[in-house]
Each structure stands twice: as structure tokens, then as C-alpha cells.
Design a protein around this motif. Structure first.
Motif, PDB file in Angstrom:
ATOM      1  N   UNK A   1       0.850  -1.175   0.000  1.00  0.00           N
ATOM      2  CA  UNK A   1       0.000   0.000   0.000  1.00  0.00           C
ATOM      3  C   UNK A   1       0.895   1.238   0.000  1.00  0.00           C
ATOM      4  N   UNK A   2       0.737   2.061  -1.038  1.00  0.00           N
ATOM      5  CA  UNK A   2       1.525   3.283  -1.149  1.00  0.00           C
ATOM      6  C   UNK A   2       0.735   4.450  -0.557  1.00  0.00           C
ATOM      7  N   UNK A   3       1.153   4.885   0.621  1.00  0.00           N
ATOM      8  CA  UNK A   3       0.493   5.991   1.311  1.00  0.00           C
ATOM      9  C   UNK A   3       1.059   7.303   0.774  1.00  0.00           C
ATOM     10  N   UNK A   4       0.168   8.171   0.301  1.00  0.00           N
ATOM     11  CA  UNK A   4       0.582   9.477  -0.205  1.00  0.00           C
ATOM     12  C   UNK A   4       0.417  10.568   0.846  1.00  0.00           C
ATOM     13  N   UNK A   5      -0.578  10.421   1.722  1.00  0.00           N
ATOM     14  CA  UNK A   5      -0.803  11.433   2.756  1.00  0.00           C
ATOM     15  C   UNK A   5      -1.609  10.847   3.900  1.00  0.00           C
ATOM     16  N   UNK A   6      -1.256  11.255   5.104  1.00  0.00           N
ATOM     17  CA  UNK A   6      -2.047  10.934   6.286  1.00  0.00           C
ATOM     18  C   UNK A   6      -2.599  12.244   6.804  1.00  0.00           C
ATOM     19  N   UNK A   7      -3.914  12.394   6.714  1.00  0.00           N
ATOM     20  CA  UNK A   7      -4.597  13.615   7.119  1.00  0.00           C
ATOM     21  C   UNK A   7      -5.231  13.394   8.486  1.00  0.00           C
ATOM     22  N   UNK A   8      -5.874  14.411   9.022  1.00  0.00           N
ATOM     23  CA  UNK A   8      -6.525  14.265  10.330  1.00  0.00           C
ATOM     24  C   UNK A   8      -7.603  13.200  10.324  1.00  0.00           C
ATOM     25  N   UNK A   9      -8.454  13.199   9.297  1.00  0.00           N
ATOM     26  CA  UNK A   9      -9.575  12.266   9.274  1.00  0.00           C
ATOM     27  C   UNK A   9      -9.484  11.181   8.233  1.00  0.00           C
ATOM     28  N   UNK A  10      -8.386  11.119   7.486  1.00  0.00           N
ATOM     29  CA  UNK A  10      -8.320  10.166   6.381  1.00  0.00           C
ATOM     30  C   UNK A  10      -6.874   9.932   5.948  1.00  0.00           C
ATOM     31  N   UNK A  11      -6.697   8.866   5.181  1.00  0.00           N
ATOM     32  CA  UNK A  11      -5.410   8.541   4.577  1.00  0.00           C
ATOM     33  C   UNK A  11      -5.628   8.417   3.072  1.00  0.00           C
ATOM     34  N   UNK A  12      -4.725   8.988   2.296  1.00  0.00           N
ATOM     35  CA  UNK A  12      -4.808   8.917   0.840  1.00  0.00           C
ATOM     36  C   UNK A  12      -3.756   7.934   0.356  1.00  0.00           C
ATOM     37  N   UNK A  13      -4.207   6.946  -0.420  1.00  0.00           N
ATOM     38  CA  UNK A  13      -3.289   5.947  -0.962  1.00  0.00           C
ATOM     39  C   UNK A  13      -3.520   5.799  -2.455  1.00  0.00           C
ATOM     40  N   UNK A  14      -2.509   5.248  -3.134  1.00  0.00           N
ATOM     41  CA  UNK A  14      -2.658   4.930  -4.549  1.00  0.00           C
ATOM     42  C   UNK A  14      -3.545   3.693  -4.658  1.00  0.00           C
ATOM     43  N   UNK A  15      -4.510   3.738  -5.570  1.00  0.00           N
ATOM     44  CA  UNK A  15      -5.448   2.629  -5.752  1.00  0.00           C
ATOM     45  C   UNK A  15      -4.724   1.413  -6.319  1.00  0.00           C
ATOM     46  N   UNK A  16      -5.228   0.251  -5.954  1.00  0.00           N
ATOM     47  CA  UNK A  16      -4.740  -1.011  -6.504  1.00  0.00           C
ATOM     48  C   UNK A  16      -5.890  -1.701  -7.231  1.00  0.00           C
ATOM     49  N   UNK A  17      -5.582  -2.741  -7.919  1.00  0.00           N
ATOM     50  CA  UNK A  17      -6.580  -3.502  -8.676  1.00  0.00           C
ATOM     51  C   UNK A  17      -7.730  -3.960  -7.760  1.00  0.00           C
ATOM     52  N   UNK A  18      -7.422  -4.295  -6.525  1.00  0.00           N
ATOM     53  CA  UNK A  18      -8.432  -4.762  -5.588  1.00  0.00           C
ATOM     54  C   UNK A  18      -9.459  -3.676  -5.245  1.00  0.00           C
ATOM     55  N   UNK A  19      -9.116  -2.431  -5.465  1.00  0.00           N
ATOM     56  CA  UNK A  19     -10.026  -1.327  -5.144  1.00  0.00           C
ATOM     57  C   UNK A  19     -11.048  -1.049  -6.251  1.00  0.00           C
ATOM     58  N   UNK A  20     -10.880  -1.652  -7.422  1.00  0.00           N
ATOM     59  CA  UNK A  20     -11.729  -1.339  -8.582  1.00  0.00           C
ATOM     60  C   UNK A  20     -13.226  -1.467  -8.273  1.00  0.00           C
ATOM     61  N   UNK A  21     -13.705  -2.562  -7.681  1.00  0.00           N
ATOM     62  CA  UNK A  21     -15.150  -2.666  -7.438  1.00  0.00           C
ATOM     63  C   UNK A  21     -15.683  -1.554  -6.516  1.00  0.00           C
ATOM     64  N   UNK A  22     -14.923  -1.187  -5.506  1.00  0.00           N
ATOM     65  CA  UNK A  22     -15.376  -0.137  -4.590  1.00  0.00           C
ATOM     66  C   UNK A  22     -15.348   1.226  -5.273  1.00  0.00           C
ATOM     67  N   UNK A  23     -14.329   1.479  -6.090  1.00  0.00           N
ATOM     68  CA  UNK A  23     -14.286   2.738  -6.848  1.00  0.00           C
ATOM     69  C   UNK A  23     -15.502   2.822  -7.763  1.00  0.00           C
TER      70      UNK A  23
END
Length: 173
Positions: A1-23
Motif C-alpha cells: 500500500x503506497x500511502x501518499x498522505x495521512x490527514x486528520x480524518x483520512x489517509x490517501x493511498x494509490x489505488x490497486x486492482x483490488x479497489x476497482x469494485x469499490x471505486x
């Protein structure tokens, strides 16, 4: 998991193939989507149902993921549950002295008590990220029918400076 940012209420990561259905489900949970499911609560995959059998999101993901000028991202809550997505595209243009333009499209945050606050955090991060990639301007594309979102963008400093015209090149699914 490539984390790009950790914010106060959320974390931003680069999407992977496994995320396609949720996206896909996040994108469908919008009034402009032909697969729209009207709700004001957090959407579970069970509520949105199966993904359409004729979508070609695997191939689209491969093209996006292999392009260094594309970033398909997902936003996670504190429980590592996907609550949002967006795509950033970086395009070098001849206009304005050969500058890079960052385009944000497909931005969605699941409805919830903190969705506006998280959205503001994500967009504030995105401004800095686009600048770090050399972008001179960050443009957000959104359907004109998503008027409820336009107000959010103006509170973040975005202005309606351009009009875009579209021409469908293939039938809608």
C-alpha cells in the motif's frame, strides 16, 4: 500500500486492482450516474449490488496505473475503510507557456457526518500535491448536474473560469 498522505480524518493511498469494485460503486453513488442509488448514508457494497458485467475497468485501471501522469487514488477512514476516490491527471500543454495542468476527475466522498471536512482536507492536500508535481493550475471536472458539489468547490477557492463542451463518441452503457 503506497500511502501518499495521512490527514486528520483520512489517509490517501494509490489505488490497486483490488479497489476497482469499490471505486466503481463510489462513482455509481452519484445523481449523474445511470447506476445511481439515492442515499444519504454510507454505502455498503451490498446496497449498491454487483458491478455491471460489461464494464472494462480492469483495462482502464491498467492504462491509468502504467501512466506516470495519472494518479488513481482512494481515501481511507481511520478504520482503513474506503470512503472516497479521485483521479488526478497531469497534462503538459502548449498553452500558458508550456505549463502543466492538473485535472481532478471522478472525485467522490461517501456521505457521512464528516464527509465535507474530509473532502476539504483531501482537496487542500491535492493542491499541494499538484504544485509539487509542477502544475501551474488545478482544474476540477464535474458534471453541470452536480450543482450540489459546485458550492463545495467554490469554498475551496475554485472558480468557474472555463466552459467545457463534450461530444459522446460511443453510446452510453
Amino acid at each position: 500500500m503506497e500511502i501518499l498522505a495521512e490527514l486528520d480524518g483520512a489517509t490517501i493511498i494509490r489505488a490497486t486492482r483490488e479497489h476497482i469494485p469499490t471505486i466503481e460503486r463510489l462513482l455509481a453513488d452519484d445523481p449523474t450516474s445511470p447506476q445511481h442509488v439515492a442515499t444519504t448514508t454510507l454505502i455498503s457494497d451490498e446496497v449498491l449490488g454487483p458491478t455491471p458485467g460489461d464494464s472494462d475497468l480492469e483495462a482502464a485501471f491498467e492504462r491509468i496505473d502504467s501512466d506516470p501522469n495519472q494518479s488513481l487514488l482512494v481515501i481511507l477512514d481511520d478504520s482503513d475503510r474506503i470512503i472516497g476516490t479521485l483521479q488526478l491527471s497531469f497534462v503538459t500543454t502548449m498553452a500558458r507557456g508550456g505549463g502543466i495542468r492538473a485535472f481532478c476527475s471522478g472525485a467522490r466522498i461517501r456521505a457521512g457526518a464528516d464527509s465535507i471536512a474530509i473532502g476539504k482536507e483531501v482537496f487542500a492536500w491535492m493542491v499541494g500535491y499538484a504544485k509539487s508535481r509542477g502544475a501551474r493550475v488545478l482544474m476540477v471536472t464535474t458534471d453541470k448536474d452536480r450543482a450540489h458539489i459546485h458550492g463545495f468547490f467554490t469554498t475551496m477557492g475554485f472558480r468557474a473560469t472555463h466552459d467545457a463542451l463534450t461530444l459522446p463518441l460511443c453510446p452510453s452503457k
